[in-house]
Write a protein that holds these residues in place. Structure first.
Motif, PDB file in Angstrom:
ATOM      1  N   GLY A   1       0.828  -1.200   0.000  1.00  0.00           N
ATOM      2  CA  GLY A   1       0.000   0.000   0.000  1.00  0.00           C
ATOM      3  C   GLY A   1       0.860   1.246   0.000  1.00  0.00           C
TER       4      GLY A   1
ATOM      5  N   ALA B   1      -0.889   6.250   4.532  1.00  0.00           N
ATOM      6  CA  ALA B   1      -0.198   5.453   5.535  1.00  0.00           C
ATOM      7  C   ALA B   1       0.997   4.730   4.918  1.00  0.00           C
ATOM      8  CB  ALA B   1      -1.167   4.464   6.174  1.00  0.00           C
TER       9      ALA B   1
ATOM     10  N   PHE C   1       4.506  -2.402  -2.513  1.00  0.00           N
ATOM     11  CA  PHE C   1       3.591  -3.023  -3.469  1.00  0.00           C
ATOM     12  C   PHE C   1       2.248  -2.290  -3.520  1.00  0.00           C
ATOM     13  CE2 PHE C   1       6.561  -6.122  -2.030  1.00  0.00           C
ATOM     14  CZ  PHE C   1       6.809  -6.947  -3.123  1.00  0.00           C
TER      15      PHE C   1
ATOM     16  N   HIS D   1      -6.429   5.343  -2.861  1.00  0.00           N
ATOM     17  CA  HIS D   1      -7.723   5.937  -2.550  1.00  0.00           C
ATOM     18  C   HIS D   1      -7.608   7.211  -1.709  1.00  0.00           C
ATOM     19  CE1 HIS D   1     -11.644   6.489  -0.993  1.00  0.00           C
ATOM     20  NE2 HIS D   1     -11.313   6.057   0.201  1.00  0.00           N
TER      21      HIS D   1
ATOM     22  N   MET E   1      -1.246  -8.098  -3.501  1.00  0.00           N
ATOM     23  CA  MET E   1      -0.921  -9.101  -2.491  1.00  0.00           C
ATOM     24  C   MET E   1      -2.114 -10.036  -2.327  1.00  0.00           C
ATOM     25  SD  MET E   1      -0.485  -8.511   1.571  1.00  0.00           S
ATOM     26  CE  MET E   1      -0.988  -9.799   2.705  1.00  0.00           C
TER      27      MET E   1
ATOM     28  N   THR F   1     -18.535   5.288  -0.920  1.00  0.00           N
ATOM     29  CA  THR F   1     -17.775   6.417  -1.467  1.00  0.00           C
ATOM     30  C   THR F   1     -16.342   6.028  -1.778  1.00  0.00           C
ATOM     31  OG1 THR F   1     -17.045   7.115   0.724  1.00  0.00           O
ATOM     32  CG2 THR F   1     -19.120   8.037  -0.064  1.00  0.00           C
ATOM     33  N   ASN F   2     -15.975   4.786  -1.480  1.00  0.00           N
ATOM     34  CA  ASN F   2     -14.592   4.364  -1.720  1.00  0.00           C
ATOM     35  C   ASN F   2     -14.324   4.172  -3.210  1.00  0.00           C
ATOM     36  OD1 ASN F   2     -14.512   4.264   1.035  1.00  0.00           O
ATOM     37  ND2 ASN F   2     -13.627   2.229   1.144  1.00  0.00           N
TER      38      ASN F   2
ATOM     39  N   GLY G   1      -2.843   2.913   9.104  1.00  0.00           N
ATOM     40  CA  GLY G   1      -3.892   3.605   8.350  1.00  0.00           C
ATOM     41  C   GLY G   1      -5.256   2.975   8.574  1.00  0.00           C
TER      42      GLY G   1
ATOM     43  N   ARG H   1     -15.586   7.642  13.526  1.00  0.00           N
ATOM     44  CA  ARG H   1     -14.448   8.515  13.264  1.00  0.00           C
ATOM     45  C   ARG H   1     -14.930   9.929  13.004  1.00  0.00           C
ATOM     46  NH1 ARG H   1     -12.096  10.663   8.826  1.00  0.00           N
ATOM     47  NH2 ARG H   1     -13.199   9.406   7.295  1.00  0.00           N
TER      48      ARG H   1
ATOM     49  N   ALA I   1     -11.917  14.492   9.066  1.00  0.00           N
ATOM     50  CA  ALA I   1     -10.555  15.032   8.968  1.00  0.00           C
ATOM     51  C   ALA I   1      -9.569  14.345   9.907  1.00  0.00           C
ATOM     52  CB  ALA I   1     -10.538  16.544   9.190  1.00  0.00           C
ATOM     53  N   SER I   2      -9.927  13.175  10.413  1.00  0.00           N
ATOM     54  CA  SER I   2      -8.987  12.506  11.301  1.00  0.00           C
ATOM     55  C   SER I   2      -8.415  11.220  10.717  1.00  0.00           C
ATOM     56  CB  SER I   2      -9.642  12.228  12.653  1.00  0.00           C
ATOM     57  OG  SER I   2     -10.785  11.466  12.453  1.00  0.00           O
TER      58      SER I   2
HETATM   59  C1  LIG Z   1     -14.406  10.283  -0.750  1.00  0.00           C
HETATM   60  C2  LIG Z   1     -13.637  10.266   0.508  1.00  0.00           C
HETATM   61  C3  LIG Z   1     -13.271  11.457   1.133  1.00  0.00           C
HETATM   62  C4  LIG Z   1     -12.548  11.446   2.314  1.00  0.00           C
HETATM   63  N1  LIG Z   1     -12.217  12.643   2.897  1.00  0.00           N
HETATM   64  C5  LIG Z   1     -11.487  12.641   4.040  1.00  0.00           C
HETATM   65  C6  LIG Z   1     -11.106  13.870   4.640  1.00  0.00           C
HETATM   66  O1  LIG Z   1     -11.429  14.960   4.162  1.00  0.00           O
HETATM   67  N2  LIG Z   1     -10.361  13.817   5.762  1.00  0.00           N
HETATM   68  C7  LIG Z   1      -9.973  12.644   6.323  1.00  0.00           C
HETATM   69  O2  LIG Z   1      -9.282  12.668   7.321  1.00  0.00           O
HETATM   70  N3  LIG Z   1     -10.325  11.466   5.762  1.00  0.00           N
HETATM   71  C8  LIG Z   1     -11.073  11.434   4.636  1.00  0.00           C
HETATM   72  N4  LIG Z   1     -11.432  10.230   4.072  1.00  0.00           N
HETATM   73  C9  LIG Z   1     -10.894   8.972   4.614  1.00  0.00           C
HETATM   74  C10 LIG Z   1      -9.450   8.795   4.162  1.00  0.00           C
HETATM   75  O3  LIG Z   1      -9.291   9.270   2.864  1.00  0.00           O
HETATM   76  C11 LIG Z   1      -8.995   7.342   4.181  1.00  0.00           C
HETATM   77  O4  LIG Z   1      -9.360   6.735   5.353  1.00  0.00           O
HETATM   78  C12 LIG Z   1      -7.476   7.264   4.061  1.00  0.00           C
HETATM   79  O5  LIG Z   1      -7.028   8.020   2.983  1.00  0.00           O
HETATM   80  C13 LIG Z   1      -6.995   5.844   3.950  1.00  0.00           C
HETATM   81  O6  LIG Z   1      -5.610   5.857   3.717  1.00  0.00           O
HETATM   82  P1  LIG Z   1      -4.772   4.533   3.739  1.00  0.00           P
HETATM   83  O7  LIG Z   1      -3.360   4.939   3.466  1.00  0.00           O
HETATM   84  O8  LIG Z   1      -5.044   3.790   4.979  1.00  0.00           O
HETATM   85  O9  LIG Z   1      -5.332   3.635   2.547  1.00  0.00           O
HETATM   86  P2  LIG Z   1      -5.579   3.923   0.986  1.00  0.00           P
HETATM   87  O10 LIG Z   1      -5.346   5.309   0.605  1.00  0.00           O
HETATM   88  O11 LIG Z   1      -6.888   3.303   0.667  1.00  0.00           O
HETATM   89  O12 LIG Z   1      -4.435   3.102   0.268  1.00  0.00           O
HETATM   90  C14 LIG Z   1      -4.471   1.727   0.131  1.00  0.00           C
HETATM   91  C15 LIG Z   1      -3.237   1.305  -0.625  1.00  0.00           C
HETATM   92  O13 LIG Z   1      -3.083  -0.082  -0.529  1.00  0.00           O
HETATM   93  C16 LIG Z   1      -2.912  -0.668  -1.779  1.00  0.00           C
HETATM   94  N5  LIG Z   1      -3.494  -2.008  -1.663  1.00  0.00           N
HETATM   95  C17 LIG Z   1      -4.637  -2.374  -1.052  1.00  0.00           C
HETATM   96  N6  LIG Z   1      -4.796  -3.708  -1.082  1.00  0.00           N
HETATM   97  C18 LIG Z   1      -3.715  -4.195  -1.728  1.00  0.00           C
HETATM   98  C19 LIG Z   1      -3.296  -5.496  -2.080  1.00  0.00           C
HETATM   99  N7  LIG Z   1      -4.011  -6.576  -1.782  1.00  0.00           N
HETATM  100  N8  LIG Z   1      -2.134  -5.626  -2.761  1.00  0.00           N
HETATM  101  C20 LIG Z   1      -1.382  -4.529  -3.080  1.00  0.00           C
HETATM  102  N9  LIG Z   1      -1.735  -3.290  -2.758  1.00  0.00           N
HETATM  103  C21 LIG Z   1      -2.891  -3.123  -2.090  1.00  0.00           C
HETATM  104  C22 LIG Z   1      -3.539   0.255  -2.761  1.00  0.00           C
HETATM  105  O14 LIG Z   1      -2.954   0.120  -4.041  1.00  0.00           O
HETATM  106  C23 LIG Z   1      -3.240   1.607  -2.113  1.00  0.00           C
HETATM  107  O15 LIG Z   1      -1.954   2.017  -2.488  1.00  0.00           O
HETATM  108  C24 LIG Z   1     -12.183  10.225   2.901  1.00  0.00           C
HETATM  109  C25 LIG Z   1     -12.549   9.034   2.293  1.00  0.00           C
HETATM  110  C26 LIG Z   1     -13.321   9.048   1.140  1.00  0.00           C
HETATM  111  C27 LIG Z   1     -13.824   7.767   0.609  1.00  0.00           C
END
Ligand SMILES: Cc1cc2nc3c(=O)[nH]c(=O)nc-3n(C[C@H](O)[C@H](O)[C@H](O)COP(=O)(O)OP(=O)(O)OC[C@H]3O[C@@H](n4cnc5c(N)ncnc54)[C@H](O)[C@@H]3O)c2cc1C
Ligand code: FES
Lengths: 255, 637
Positions: free
Chosen positions: B40, B44, B62, B72, B191, B237-238, B424, B435, B438-439
């Protein structure tokens, strides 16, 4: 609504590709272009044909995954900044014939159907599209005030989603709009000054190795889903020339 | 199995210092001898991979995307919290901590949340230094806005593209490390399994999405930053590809899954308009700073919004929650919207919508100010619905958005499988049962930049000289399992598409394990999910081959895992006989319809152990101790 779509199908990078016509039937005008393709794909699978492969993820114009030539136009709408996923079927008419192709550029080899390899754009970023600051070494965020207009202009450039439409639409396959957006985003900010000239030289050199050269057609700006201005190219060129004619030391101390 | 949170002793404000001081360190010249897999590259994973690279570790990162910048996280709109107190409005680290604990309905670990609040200020410093163009005031200093569930202005933003800009900061740092050779990037690699050797996480199995090849990768530790699982509902919304496979596969290999039923339904999304719909679009919570939410006072009112006079409108959030008004937390705002729609007062063709009205704000502040604040969101709404929100109020409805549950981790972000770290949205750590806005960005970046890169050293220091290579039989066994699943999916040769199953599964989850749940519905849902899952393996139709790019196959594997997760979500919701935050059991509510917690019985983290496909998962409880805050009934009245 009902339309005919002619879609480029190509099994792999080496395979020979060609257009195949499909009927898109009972499509809601509120559906997006990608949702129309979803509907066609469901019916293809039901008939035992492999689905049309295309890239997509956020479906709201921000991740930069989607992108295809629609009737010869990258993302399908000239002058109205949007990505393919934001194009709605209400922009088409009943009975339309629509031609759908992958990005066409030497630097973007086809992987399958409408999916291309855009990794060259990441390579440009690797050449210098960053500010070298390790985690933990940052000063207090409000220590350096940034005039609002400067921040706004930087943000205009930073809005780029790296979809590759600019390259695909350019008759030369040039990546100037993309590169200049990153050069300007960082080069406008006080934090980006220390590496400003070195950055532009390194990024431009890598860009020129992989992509075509810019002859200022302006096609890129017309299809950019984030309406990134071609003025950034002029800004990049100025910095590049400045960097080439002066030594780093001269520029840094302002002589 | 005992779940030890490893929370350091001592006063809350000293715990993180204490933890850092007690971590074993890896000698700088030895760091490059350690291989770390990061799956990911969202906020995070991207932040973690870049920072680990800077520290000198040998990182392999990866993602299933074609570029790490597409995660996302890029779609987050509204902003990121930080206790900078630039507004001088009484904010502090303590207040951010307190708001987050309360917002989570007292179901999060105090120590984790306090650390998050402490690190929030460093995140803003780091992002600005990287060139994140946050919004500024005319004097050149950073601007703030307000978000739900709080009464101070502490949210930093970059137009409506905060996630994009923060992710680009992390992405650029990551690309820098790639150029320097400390991180090797594996784009288009999914993965599909975790490899555990002698009880420790030592590698992963991936499928190269461009070629279809299944590959083994070994390392000294594995970090998952793979995001949330709200797509179990199909419509959310994801981003379309967001899925649970990475954490689910790790769960099956021994990692406990915590609080899977805690899901967040976001109040302000564009209502569904037809069956073709592939996802729901969020309208940022920041809009509730200036928009007012209302429905007609009487049922079945079919007049247009402008024809309904003030006196016949019900601004129900302002009425029910006068002190927070339109900025009530998400779980509360969503349920209130559903309630008025259930009463028959919803608006729009489907009756599943409420108005979000900017008329007052436009007349008070002028259109240019509103344009400056929300221009791109208004445009997005206009493009999707063909209605102009400057002229007529937006129509919005709740939609699945975020998952608070995830793999269980201790204070150091390590799961119960040694060497497996989870960061993350993929972990369960900081948001309790709900939640606050913005957190998530804050948590992803705190985990990725500041916590994991230090805490992982403590584990690695003890692993010197214990390298395993991908030639071990455990890798071959996991590879065989992956290949077997692929061939079973391709070999089912049934009659129904993957999407049709996913849609049906999503419908069940929305109806029975969505905004409101009850025991009977949840039991029914479990049966339905299991039956559908069996049907899936028999009747799914996946065309094409394994050894080529195959999007149907990719989806098929993800949906197969969603089925298993869905069952666990229902089970978890069933055992939690209370209402807390986003988990609302209709049997447990106060006289005025608010969530009723049962702190004596349910003040714990529910962590589930996988015991096999045919047997029930085993529940482990981590009790939540509150030393600093007093448990209270959440009130936003
Ligand atoms: C529309 C929308 C608006 C939002 N707005 C806000 C906001 O204003 N403020 C706020 O704080 N939060 C907001 N959130 C929530 C926040 O965006 C997410 O919780 C956060 O960005 C998640 O980050 P992450 O790094 O954990 O995961 P992600 O950004 O989802 O990243 C996941 C990563 O893992 C990789 N991955 C996943 N599974 C696999 C696998 N099996 N093999 C290889 N790679 C994999 C993907 O390629 C990607 O790189 C919002 C969410 C949405 C849906
Ligand atoms: S799918 Fe993300 S920009 Fe179109």
């Amino acid at each position: 609504m009902n339309l005919t779509i002619h879609v480029w199908r190509q099994k792999s990078r080496e395979a020979k590709g060609g257009f195949v016509a499909y009927k898109a039937e009972n499509i809601s005008p509120d559906a997006s272009f990608l949702e129309m393709l979803d509907v066609v794909n469901e019916s293809l699978i039901e008939k035992g044909e492999e689905s049309i492969h295309f890239e997509h993820d956020c479906r709201e114009g921000i991740c930069g995954s989607c992108g295809m030539m629609i009737n010869g136009v990258a993302h399908g709408s000239r002058g109205k900044a949007m990505a393919t996923c934001q194009l709605h079927m209400r922009h088409f008419k009943e009975g339309d014939e629509v031609w759908v192709e992958p990005w066409r550029a030497r630097a973007f080899p086809i992987i399958k159907d409408l999916i291309v390899d855009r990794s060259g754009l990441d390579t440009i970023i690797q050449a210098g599209g960053f500010i070298s600051v390790n985690t933990g070494s940052a000063p207090e965020a409000n220590m350096i005030p940034i005039p609002k207009p400067v921040q706004e202009l930087s943000m205009d450039a930073a809005a780029c989603i790296q979809c590759g439409a600019c390259v695909a639409q350019c008759p030369n396959g040039a990546a100037q709009l993309f590169t200049s957006a990153k050069v300007s985003h960082l080069g406008l900010l006080p934090q980006g000054q220390p590496e400003r000239y070195e950055r532009v030289v390194r990024m431009v050199e890598v860009m020129e190795e992989m992509f075509g050269s810019c002859t200022m057609f302006g096609e890129c700006e017309a299809v950019c889903p984030k309406a990134i201005s071609i003025d950034f190219i002029a800004r990049m060129n100025r910095d590049f020339i400045a960097a080439k004619f002066k030594s780093q030391k001269e520029i840094s101390v302002g002589v | 199995m005992e779940l030890n949170s490893k929370t350091p002793p001592g006063p809350l404000a000293n715990k993180w210092e204490k933890a850092k001081a007690s971590y074993k360190l890896v000698n700088p010249s030895n760091k490059r001898k350690y291989d770390i897999i990061v799956v990911g590259a969202g906020l995070a994973g991207g932040a973690a991979a870049a920072t680990l690279g800077e520290l000198g570790y040998n990182v392999k990162c990866f993602v299933y995307h074609d570029s790490p910048r597409r995660a996302h996280s890029i779609a987050a709109q509204g902003g990121i919290n930080a206790a900078k107190n630039y507004r001088n409005d009484g904010d502090s680290i303590y207040r951010l901590f307190y708001d987050t604990i309360k917002g989570g309905d007292y179901r999060a670990r105090e120590a984790n949340v306090y650390r998050l609040a402490e690190l929030s200020v460093d995140i803003i410093d780091q992002a600005v230094a990287q060139g994140v163009p946050f919004a500024r005031e005319y004097g050149g200093s950073l601007d703030n806005r307000s978000f739900g569930g709080v009464q101070v202005s502490r949210t930093f933003y970059a137009r409506g593209q905060t996630g994009q800009q923060l992710l680009l900061g992390a992405f650029q740092a990551l690309e820098r490390q790639i150029a320097l050779g400390s991180v090797k990037m594996y784009p288009r690699h999914e993965m599909l399994d975790l490899v555990v050797v002698d009880g420790h996480a030592k590698g992963i199995i991936t499928r190269n999405l461009a070629t279809g090849r299944v590959e083994s990768h070994a390392a000294d530790a594995v970090v998952l930053g793979t995001g949330g699982y709200a797509n179990v509902f199909y419509l959310s919304t994801n981003a379309k590809a967001s899925n649970t496979t990475a954490i689910w596969r790790a769960h099956r290999r021994g990692a406990t899954f915590a609080n899977p039923c805690y899901t967040q339904i976001h109040p302000t999304c564009i209502p569904q308009s037809g069956d073709f719909q592939s996802k729901l679009t969020l309208m940022s919570e920041s809009l509730r700073n200036d928009g007012r939410i209302w429905v007609p006072k009487s049922k079945g009112d079919t007049r247009g919004p402008k024809q309904i006079p003030e006196s016949e409108r019900d601004y129900f959030l302002e009425r029910k929650y006068p002190s927070f008004g339109n900025l009530a937390p998400r779980d509360i705002a969503s349920r209130a919207s559903k309630e008025v729609c259930d009463e028959g007062r919803g608006v729009g063709a489907s009756g599943r919508g409420v108005y979000l009205d900017f008329a007052d704000a436009i007349s008070r502040l002028g259109r240019p100010t509103i344009e400056e604040r929300y221009g791109n969101l208004f445009e997005m709404y206009h493009d999707i619905t063909a209605e102009d929100p400057y002229e007529i109020p937006m129509r919005i409805y709740p939609a699945p958005h975020y998952t608070m549950g995830g793999l269980w981790v201790d204070y150091n972000l390590m799961s119960n499988v040694p060497g497996l770290y989870v960061i993350g949205e993929a972990n369960f750590s900081d948001h309790g049962a709900n939640r606050l806005g913005a957190s998530a960005l804050m948590q992803g970046l705190a985990d990725g930049y500041f916590v994991l890169p230090v805490s992982i050293g403590d584990y690695l220091a003890g692993q010197f000289g214990k390298k395993v290579d991908a030639g071990r039989p455990e890798f071959a066994a996991a590879t065989a399992e992956v290949q077997d699943r692929v061939s079973r999916l391709l070999g089912a040769k049934g009659t129904r598409t993957v999407d049709s199953f996913h849609r049906e599964l999503g419908g069940i989850m929305w109806d029975y394990c969505g905004m409101e749940r009850d025991a009977e519905g949840l039991r029914k849902a479990r049966t339905m999910v299991r039956e559908l899952r069996e049907k899936y393996w028999r009747e799914v139709k996946v065309l094409g081959e394994g050894e080529e790019p195959n999007q149907s196959l990719e989806k098929a594997g993800r949906v197969a895992d969603f089925f298993e997760l869905a069952d666990l979500m229902c089970l978890d919701a069933l055992q939690r006989e209370e209402s807390a935050g986003g988990h609302f059991r209709t049997e447990y509510q106060t006289a005025d319809g608010e969530a009723q917690r049962d702190d004596d019985k349910f003040r714990y983290v529910a962590a589930w152990e996988f015991t096999g496909e045919k047997s029930e998962p085993r529940l482990h409880k981590e009790p939540l101790e509150y030393e600093e805050v007093k448990l209270a009934t959440r009130s936003y009245k």
